[in-house]
Write a protein that holds these residues in place. Structure first.
Motif, PDB file in Angstrom:
ATOM      1  N   ASP A  89       0.829  -1.200   0.000  1.00  0.00           N
ATOM      2  CA  ASP A  89       0.000   0.000   0.000  1.00  0.00           C
ATOM      3  C   ASP A  89       0.865   1.253   0.000  1.00  0.00           C
ATOM      4  O   ASP A  89       1.967   1.255   0.558  1.00  0.00           O
ATOM      5  CB  ASP A  89      -0.890   0.037   1.248  1.00  0.00           C
ATOM      6  CG  ASP A  89      -1.910  -1.073   1.260  1.00  0.00           C
ATOM      7  OD1 ASP A  89      -2.496  -1.349   0.200  1.00  0.00           O
ATOM      8  OD2 ASP A  89      -2.115  -1.663   2.333  1.00  0.00           O
ATOM      9  N   LYS A 121      -5.281   7.126  -4.074  1.00  0.00           N
ATOM     10  CA  LYS A 121      -6.543   6.410  -4.341  1.00  0.00           C
ATOM     11  C   LYS A 121      -6.496   5.467  -5.537  1.00  0.00           C
ATOM     12  O   LYS A 121      -6.965   4.338  -5.426  1.00  0.00           O
ATOM     13  CB  LYS A 121      -7.700   7.397  -4.490  1.00  0.00           C
ATOM     14  CG  LYS A 121      -8.322   7.773  -3.189  1.00  0.00           C
ATOM     15  CD  LYS A 121      -9.538   8.664  -3.393  1.00  0.00           C
ATOM     16  CE  LYS A 121     -10.174   8.965  -2.056  1.00  0.00           C
ATOM     17  NZ  LYS A 121     -11.381   9.776  -2.209  1.00  0.00           N
ATOM     18  N   ARG A 123      -4.148   3.826  -6.593  1.00  0.00           N
ATOM     19  CA  ARG A 123      -3.085   2.845  -6.410  1.00  0.00           C
ATOM     20  C   ARG A 123      -3.426   1.747  -5.410  1.00  0.00           C
ATOM     21  O   ARG A 123      -2.823   0.678  -5.441  1.00  0.00           O
ATOM     22  CB  ARG A 123      -1.807   3.558  -5.957  1.00  0.00           C
ATOM     23  CG  ARG A 123      -1.205   4.391  -7.062  1.00  0.00           C
ATOM     24  CD  ARG A 123      -0.188   5.400  -6.557  1.00  0.00           C
ATOM     25  NE  ARG A 123       0.460   6.065  -7.691  1.00  0.00           N
ATOM     26  CZ  ARG A 123      -0.086   7.028  -8.404  1.00  0.00           C
ATOM     27  NH1 ARG A 123      -1.301   7.457  -8.108  1.00  0.00           N
ATOM     28  NH2 ARG A 123       0.554   7.567  -9.425  1.00  0.00           N
ATOM     29  N   ALA A 124      -4.353   1.993  -4.493  1.00  0.00           N
ATOM     30  CA  ALA A 124      -4.642   1.015  -3.433  1.00  0.00           C
ATOM     31  C   ALA A 124      -5.908   1.412  -2.694  1.00  0.00           C
ATOM     32  O   ALA A 124      -6.479   2.475  -2.923  1.00  0.00           O
ATOM     33  CB  ALA A 124      -3.467   0.934  -2.457  1.00  0.00           C
ATOM     34  N   SER A 125      -6.311   0.561  -1.760  1.00  0.00           N
ATOM     35  CA  SER A 125      -7.516   0.836  -0.972  1.00  0.00           C
ATOM     36  C   SER A 125      -7.197   1.452   0.390  1.00  0.00           C
ATOM     37  O   SER A 125      -8.108   1.789   1.132  1.00  0.00           O
ATOM     38  CB  SER A 125      -8.316  -0.450  -0.774  1.00  0.00           C
ATOM     39  OG  SER A 125      -7.548  -1.398  -0.063  1.00  0.00           O
ATOM     40  N   ARG A 126      -5.894   1.587   0.713  1.00  0.00           N
ATOM     41  CA  ARG A 126      -5.550   2.247   1.972  1.00  0.00           C
ATOM     42  C   ARG A 126      -4.211   2.967   1.845  1.00  0.00           C
ATOM     43  O   ARG A 126      -3.401   2.662   0.972  1.00  0.00           O
ATOM     44  CB  ARG A 126      -5.540   1.278   3.151  1.00  0.00           C
ATOM     45  CG  ARG A 126      -4.404   0.320   3.203  1.00  0.00           C
ATOM     46  CD  ARG A 126      -4.489  -0.595   4.427  1.00  0.00           C
ATOM     47  NE  ARG A 126      -3.217  -1.287   4.558  1.00  0.00           N
ATOM     48  CZ  ARG A 126      -2.684  -1.656   5.682  1.00  0.00           C
ATOM     49  NH1 ARG A 126      -3.318  -1.449   6.810  1.00  0.00           N
ATOM     50  NH2 ARG A 126      -1.513  -2.263   5.707  1.00  0.00           N
ATOM     51  N   ARG A 168      -5.385   4.431   6.853  1.00  0.00           N
ATOM     52  CA  ARG A 168      -6.759   4.869   6.620  1.00  0.00           C
ATOM     53  C   ARG A 168      -7.224   4.306   5.297  1.00  0.00           C
ATOM     54  O   ARG A 168      -6.450   4.099   4.368  1.00  0.00           O
ATOM     55  CB  ARG A 168      -6.908   6.378   6.647  1.00  0.00           C
ATOM     56  CG  ARG A 168      -6.280   7.078   5.462  1.00  0.00           C
ATOM     57  CD  ARG A 168      -6.868   8.438   5.207  1.00  0.00           C
ATOM     58  NE  ARG A 168      -8.073   8.287   4.412  1.00  0.00           N
ATOM     59  CZ  ARG A 168      -8.919   9.251   4.174  1.00  0.00           C
ATOM     60  NH1 ARG A 168      -8.743  10.446   4.677  1.00  0.00           N
ATOM     61  NH2 ARG A 168      -9.978   9.061   3.435  1.00  0.00           N
ATOM     62  N   SER A 169      -8.505   4.056   5.246  1.00  0.00           N
ATOM     63  CA  SER A 169      -9.119   3.551   4.030  1.00  0.00           C
ATOM     64  C   SER A 169      -9.161   4.669   2.992  1.00  0.00           C
ATOM     65  O   SER A 169      -9.349   5.833   3.317  1.00  0.00           O
ATOM     66  CB  SER A 169     -10.544   3.093   4.347  1.00  0.00           C
ATOM     67  OG  SER A 169     -11.209   2.757   3.162  1.00  0.00           O
ATOM     68  N   LEU A 170      -9.011   4.264   1.743  1.00  0.00           N
ATOM     69  CA  LEU A 170      -9.149   5.208   0.645  1.00  0.00           C
ATOM     70  C   LEU A 170     -10.434   4.977  -0.144  1.00  0.00           C
ATOM     71  O   LEU A 170     -10.736   5.714  -1.075  1.00  0.00           O
ATOM     72  CB  LEU A 170      -7.943   5.086  -0.296  1.00  0.00           C
ATOM     73  CG  LEU A 170      -6.604   5.464   0.314  1.00  0.00           C
ATOM     74  CD1 LEU A 170      -5.461   5.122  -0.645  1.00  0.00           C
ATOM     75  CD2 LEU A 170      -6.576   6.928   0.699  1.00  0.00           C
ATOM     76  N   ASP A 171     -11.174   3.925   0.243  1.00  0.00           N
ATOM     77  CA  ASP A 171     -12.401   3.582  -0.497  1.00  0.00           C
ATOM     78  C   ASP A 171     -13.642   3.549   0.380  1.00  0.00           C
ATOM     79  O   ASP A 171     -14.653   2.991  -0.016  1.00  0.00           O
ATOM     80  CB  ASP A 171     -12.219   2.256  -1.226  1.00  0.00           C
ATOM     81  CG  ASP A 171     -11.954   1.082  -0.286  1.00  0.00           C
ATOM     82  OD1 ASP A 171     -12.079   1.246   0.950  1.00  0.00           O
ATOM     83  OD2 ASP A 171     -11.593   0.012  -0.787  1.00  0.00           O
ATOM     84  N   GLU A 173     -14.115   1.916   3.131  1.00  0.00           N
ATOM     85  CA  GLU A 173     -14.143   0.743   3.999  1.00  0.00           C
ATOM     86  C   GLU A 173     -13.130   0.928   5.132  1.00  0.00           C
ATOM     87  O   GLU A 173     -12.153   1.654   4.983  1.00  0.00           O
ATOM     88  CB  GLU A 173     -13.797  -0.525   3.197  1.00  0.00           C
ATOM     89  CG  GLU A 173     -14.741  -0.812   2.064  1.00  0.00           C
ATOM     90  CD  GLU A 173     -16.155  -1.087   2.537  1.00  0.00           C
ATOM     91  OE1 GLU A 173     -16.332  -1.770   3.557  1.00  0.00           O
ATOM     92  OE2 GLU A 173     -17.093  -0.607   1.890  1.00  0.00           O
ATOM     93  N   ALA A 175      -9.912   0.609   7.338  1.00  0.00           N
ATOM     94  CA  ALA A 175      -8.538   0.262   6.964  1.00  0.00           C
ATOM     95  C   ALA A 175      -8.141  -0.993   7.702  1.00  0.00           C
ATOM     96  O   ALA A 175      -7.281  -1.697   7.367  1.00  0.00           O
ATOM     97  CB  ALA A 175      -7.585   1.402   7.280  1.00  0.00           C
TER      98      ALA A 175
END
Length: 175
Positions: A89, A121, A123-126, A168-171, A173, A175
């Motif tokens: 991440d 964002k 690049r990953a979900s967190r 922290r979550s980027l989507d 949801e 983390a």
């Protein structure tokens, strides 16, 4: 009172003298920041500084500088990279805001973090970071922006205590 007229932009290789000066200012105020002592920071080569400044021009890294438009002085800098040895991440790798621009408008750190989040964002979900366990103002800042401890720690190289991993979550949801 800080001027409200600021510019935030990606760093470029040609900025290397400014990146160097700003990091030295940070290392002088916080000798254990950025995982390097003041002596190590002062000993870095021009090539190392050029590489750090070039991060703002790369796909796998981000580096933002905040500039006071009235004076031309750099008042903040924040960097990130697409991954590190602890995970795939994106990870926030460097944050510094001069004292007179902390915790008041124009909220330099908040604005730079928003740009890092936008960069991370796709690049990953967190997004992850490490913060020194004794740095309560930084911990409060990251918590305010949705970061929470992951439970992972690593020893600090230059000070007693540990570095705490936060994410922290980027989507949307957890983390």
């Amino acid at each position: 009172m800080p001027a409200a007229d600021i510019l935030i932009r990606s760093t470029r290789e040609v900025d290397w003298p400014l990146v160097r000066a700003f990091r030295i200012e940070n290392a002088t105020e916080h000798p254990i920041s950025f995982s390097a002592t003041l002596e190590q920071t002062l000993a870095m080569t021009e090539d190392s500084w050029r590489m750090r400044a070039r991060r703002g021009e790369q796909d796998d890294a981000a580096s933002f500088a905040t500039i006071d438009q009235e004076t031309g002085h750099w008042v903040g800098m924040m960097s990130a990279q697409s991954h590190d040895d602890d995970g795939e991440d994106p990870v926030l790798t460097g944050v510094y805001v001069v004292p007179e621009y902390r915790s008041r408008p124009p909220k330099v750190a908040d604005q730079m973090l928003d740009l890092v989040i936008q960069w991370a964002k796709p690049r990953a979900s967190r997004l992850r970071l490490y913060v020194y366990e004794g740095s309560e103002p930084a911990i409060r800042f990251y918590r305010r922006h949705g970061f929470s401890p992951t439970g992972r720690t690593r020893p600090h190289k230059f000070a007693p205590g540990d570095l705490l991993e936060f994410a922290r979550s980027l989507d949307g949801e957890p983390a």
